[in-house]
Design an enzyme around this catalytic site. Structure first.
Site, PDB file in Angstrom:
ATOM      1  N   ILE A 135      10.729  10.904   5.958  1.00 19.08           N
ATOM      2  CA  ILE A 135      10.491  10.431   7.322  1.00 19.08           C
ATOM      3  C   ILE A 135      11.809  10.191   8.059  1.00 19.08           C
ATOM      4  O   ILE A 135      11.868   9.434   9.020  1.00 19.08           O
ATOM      5  CB  ILE A 135       9.625   9.161   7.323  1.00 19.08           C
ATOM      6  CG1 ILE A 135      10.317   8.004   6.586  1.00 19.08           C
ATOM      7  CG2 ILE A 135       8.266   9.440   6.700  1.00 19.08           C
ATOM      8  CD1 ILE A 135       9.600   6.672   6.728  1.00 19.08           C
ATOM      9  N   GLU A 183      13.777  -0.699   3.676  1.00 24.25           N
ATOM     10  CA  GLU A 183      13.318  -1.937   4.303  1.00 24.25           C
ATOM     11  C   GLU A 183      14.411  -3.003   4.449  1.00 24.25           C
ATOM     12  O   GLU A 183      14.444  -3.738   5.429  1.00 24.25           O
ATOM     13  CB  GLU A 183      12.165  -2.551   3.485  1.00 24.25           C
ATOM     14  CG  GLU A 183      11.272  -1.570   2.761  1.00 24.25           C
ATOM     15  CD  GLU A 183      10.227  -0.911   3.618  1.00 24.25           C
ATOM     16  OE1 GLU A 183       9.910  -1.445   4.696  1.00 24.25           O
ATOM     17  OE2 GLU A 183       9.707   0.149   3.212  1.00 24.25           O
TER      18      GLU A 183
END
Length: 750
Positions: free
Chosen positions: A471, A711
């Site tokens: 992604i 993250e």
């Protein structure tokens, strides 16, 4: 074997980069087929209520329109909820587009126009009128927090709070220093560059090739097969390139359902692309309100931690994320009580958005820690150091590795923290107040299950294949690096094929586990190839490797050789020629080690240092410097890794100062469903960001020593910005984002 680092660890440029910058990387809606139809969604303009009538006559007779779908003529789909639940589905009832006359959220699709061109579908959709019987919308998390409840069915057991330890309430009351406040974070909405879209290409034999924006091609394939009763052998989903996602693409969206529905019904290829406005009706980071209460002794040692979190979910599903549990493991404390609830709002189901739960929960905790530091009268960094903990107190486990001390030390040194003047408002330059703030970050270092297939050709070329997604994180590149290192070849000689449901099985790309999981699978597949190669080499006449074991050999310069003596070996081409093979292909698998998981917890850690400048008269905040120090185990590629942290920091600045879905709570409608009014950080908002990766060896978090990076970059950033604003102005703002109006509500007192 495989431990001499020749490629892994180097800042290799993205192998998919040239395709992207030259515009030859085809995304989900950039595929075509003869006779393609186009779809356009008509969104609801109420947040809750009933549809009385959908007036479609004008749209249906518009030139080029093929069909208009509503809940009254939608083709049949699966009845049972189980058929609609995808790999990461939530407790509750999955959303079913155009199923009935009930409206569950603003922007819900209420009609779908299919036409011979995109323009015809769009223009016809504008002619549709819908009569509603609106209900009373409830969309304010602060107003609905009193209706919150503990989720009856946990999404994941680890999201639920651990049992209280000690007596937090009593310890809080007895401690000499304490803080207790509410922290409100408004909902954020994903805005990746690529809009969600689906292209369904119908083959002559009825097979479907679906190009889809998704973080899991196999998840989307299973979804459409379940909903429409299709044979998985006749459906392939491809997501070779994904233009940003970070959680929004985990679950299938209604564009996928509508595109496949229309293609099957009309027996034509189909394309659906959402508008930017529609992106706001999809997954979003839920609005939340948290009460954090901390108490410490005179030396700053924590005596009590209480954290109560409530965040939004939809009427039809119980969305959950790990918001508050971080407060029980971030710092040493014997008295901890954590409570977690959700509250139903008349909005679309929230979804995972970069560091779901941690980004929100640690914003509140790390802001509260800063407040406690001032209450005790010690430096905010020193407070964290004094409460450093080596174990996971929530689970009573050791931690695989924790180089957070190095993050504190190296980050503070690079930032210049030691020269910080502690008094709020005491640092100034011209008309700007200068503030320095910091915060810590944590994220789980996880692995999921995955497979990868590696093929070695006689001329030394290698192909790697897996259903894994990229992604924008660099999956193509790091998988190529791992294969290149295993076979001692340049990355340019490795072909990486990912992003398709007919490739070796992997889970959805999320949770920062792809590098550890798919990377381990590639390494294991490479080992299997080398074992097979050795088996054939042993059978050769007068083989110098006849008595060699797997552990004793490696590949070097196109030859299988003894690790301790590269003169003893056989050329790969000769081995394959002897065996009559054009290539050797093997599959490797990866999965969490249950024995290690039973004994250890694994986390990535960070320390974020932020400088802000606040205009005394205008209240304008500029984030002028950020230093993010990260401990994430082995760094496979410093270039792609740094890019991940940079992106996380920018998103954190957006969370702190910009991003807010502004809802008119009278109607329940999102009012700023565009990038003009939904503020995201622009180039002018971003100044110096420095990323440091501290050394950290971890042989337990994953077999290749990797911890996820996707993250951790955002965690703690919003809190650090908030803490810096307080240091600059003396104003403690606990409602995020910290916008101009909140800063100007009262006079700045430098």
């Amino acid at each position: 074997m495989l431990h001499h680092s020749k490629v892994v660890g180097l800042p290799v440029s993205r192998i998919d980069g040239p395709l992207k910058v030259t515009g030859t990387a085809h995304y989900a809606t950039e595929h075509a087929a003869p006779g393609m139809l186009y779809g356009y969604v008509v969104p609801a303009t109420i947040a809750t209520g009933r549809i009385l009538a959908v007036h479609t006559h004008e749209a249906g007779s518009f030139p080029g329109v093929v069909k208009v779908y509503t809940h009254e003529n939608r083709p049949k789909a699966a009845f049972r909820d189980a058929k609609w639940k995808d790999e990461v589905a939530l407790p509750g009832h999955p959303f079913r587009p155009l199923e009935n006359d009930r409206v569950l959220f603003d922007g819900q699709p209420v009609a779908f126009v299919v036409a011979e061109s995109f323009e015809a579908a769009r223009d016809a959709a504008a002619l549709i009128r819908v009569d509603y019987a609106p209900g009373e919308a409830k969309t304010d998390i602060c107003a609905e927090r009193h209706n919150a409840y503990v989720p009856p069915v946990p999404r994941m057991p680890q999201f639920m709070p651990p049992k209280p330890r000690g007596d937090a309430e009593t310890a809080f009351g007895l401690a000499p220093h304490s803080v207790s406040n509410d922290y409100v974070i408004e909902g954020e909405h994903h805005n990746p560059m690529e809009l969600f879209g689906t292209t369904v290409i119908l083959g002559r034999d009825g097979d479907l090739t679906i190009h889809e924006k998704t973080q899991g091609s196999q998840n989307s394939q299973a979804y459409v097969c379940g909903v429409f009763g299709l044979d998985p052998e006749r459906v392939v989903v491809r997501n070779r390139f994904v233009g940003g996602a970070f959680g929004q693409g985990l679950r299938p969206k209604h564009n996928l359902f509508l595109a496949v529905m229309a293609s099957l019904d009309l027996n034509r290829s189909m394309k659906v692309e959402m508008s930017r406005r529609e992106m706001f009706y999809l997954t979003w980071r839920p609005s939340c309100v948290q009460t954090v209460s901390l108490a410490a002794d005179g030396e700053g040692h924590l005596q009590a931690v209480l954290h109560h979190a409530v965040h939004a979910t939809s009427r039809h599903e119980d969305y959950q994320e790990n918001v508050a549990n971080w407060s029980g493991l971030a710092y040493a404390c014997d008295n901890v009580k954590i409570e977690y609830e959700i509250a139903k709002l008349d909005m679309a189901t929230p979804g995972d958005m970069r560091a779901p739960g941690a980004a929100s929960g640690l914003t509140a905790l790390e802001a509260a820690m800063d407040e406690l530091a001032y209450a005790v009268g010690i430096d905010p960094l020193e407070l964290r150091i004094r409460n450093f903990v080596h174990r996971d107190q929530n689970q009573d486990k050791d931690i695989t590795s924790k180089a957070l001390h190095a993050c504190y030390r190296e980050g503070a040194e690079r930032f210049g923290w030691a020269s910080r003047s502690p008094e709020p408002g005491s640092m100034r330059e011209g008309n700007e107040l200068i503030g320095w703030g910091m915060a810590g970050g944590i994220w789980e270092a996880q692995m999921s299950q995955a497979e990868a297939r590696v093929r070695l050709f006689a001329d030394g070329r290698v192909t790697v294949s897996a259903a894994a997604s990229d992604i924008g994180t660099g999956t193509y590149t790091i998988l190529g690096q791992l294969a290149a290192e295993a076979f001692d070849i340049p990355v340019e000689r490795v072909t990486v094929a990912i992003g398709a449901s007919d490739l070796p099985k992997t889970g959805v790309e999320g949770g920062s586990w792809t590098a550890a999981t798919s990377g381990t699978a590639v390494q294991n597949a490479a080992k299997a190839v080398i074992k097979t190669l050795l088996d054939h080499a042993r059978n050769m006449e007068n083989s110098p490797l006849a008595d060699a074991s797997e552990e004793q050999v490696e590949i070097s310069e196109g030859r299988l050789v003894l690790e301790t003596n590269h003169q003893a070996g056989v050329a790969i081409s000769d081995i394959m020629a002897s065996a009559g093979l054009p290539f050797i292909a093997e599959t490797g698998k990866a999965a969490p080690d249950k024995a290690i998981m039973a004994k250890f917890s694994a986390y990535t850690h960070s320390a974020v240092f932020v400088e802000v400048r606040v205009d005394v008269e205008l209240g304008v905040v500029r984030v002028t410097r950020v230093v993010s120090a990260v401990a994430a185990g082995r760094i496979l590629n410093p270039k792609t890794a740094r890019s991940q942290i940079l992106g996380g920091v920018v998103m954190g600045i957006g969370m702190a100062l910009h991003e807010e879905g502004m809802i008119d709570h009278r109607s329940g409608r999102i009012m700023n469903h565009n990038i003009a009014e939904y503020h995201i950080p622009a180039h002018a908002d971003i100044h110096d960001i420095e990323v440091l990766f501290v050394e950290e060896d971890d042989d337990k978090a994953s077999p290749i020593g990797v911890k996820g990076l996707g993250e951790i970059g955002i965690v703690g950033v919003a809190a650090a910005v908030s803490n810096a604003i307080f240091h600059a102005t003396g104003k403690r703002i606990r409602h995020f984002p910290i916008t101009l109006d909140k800063i100007l509500e009262s006079e700045i007192n430098p």
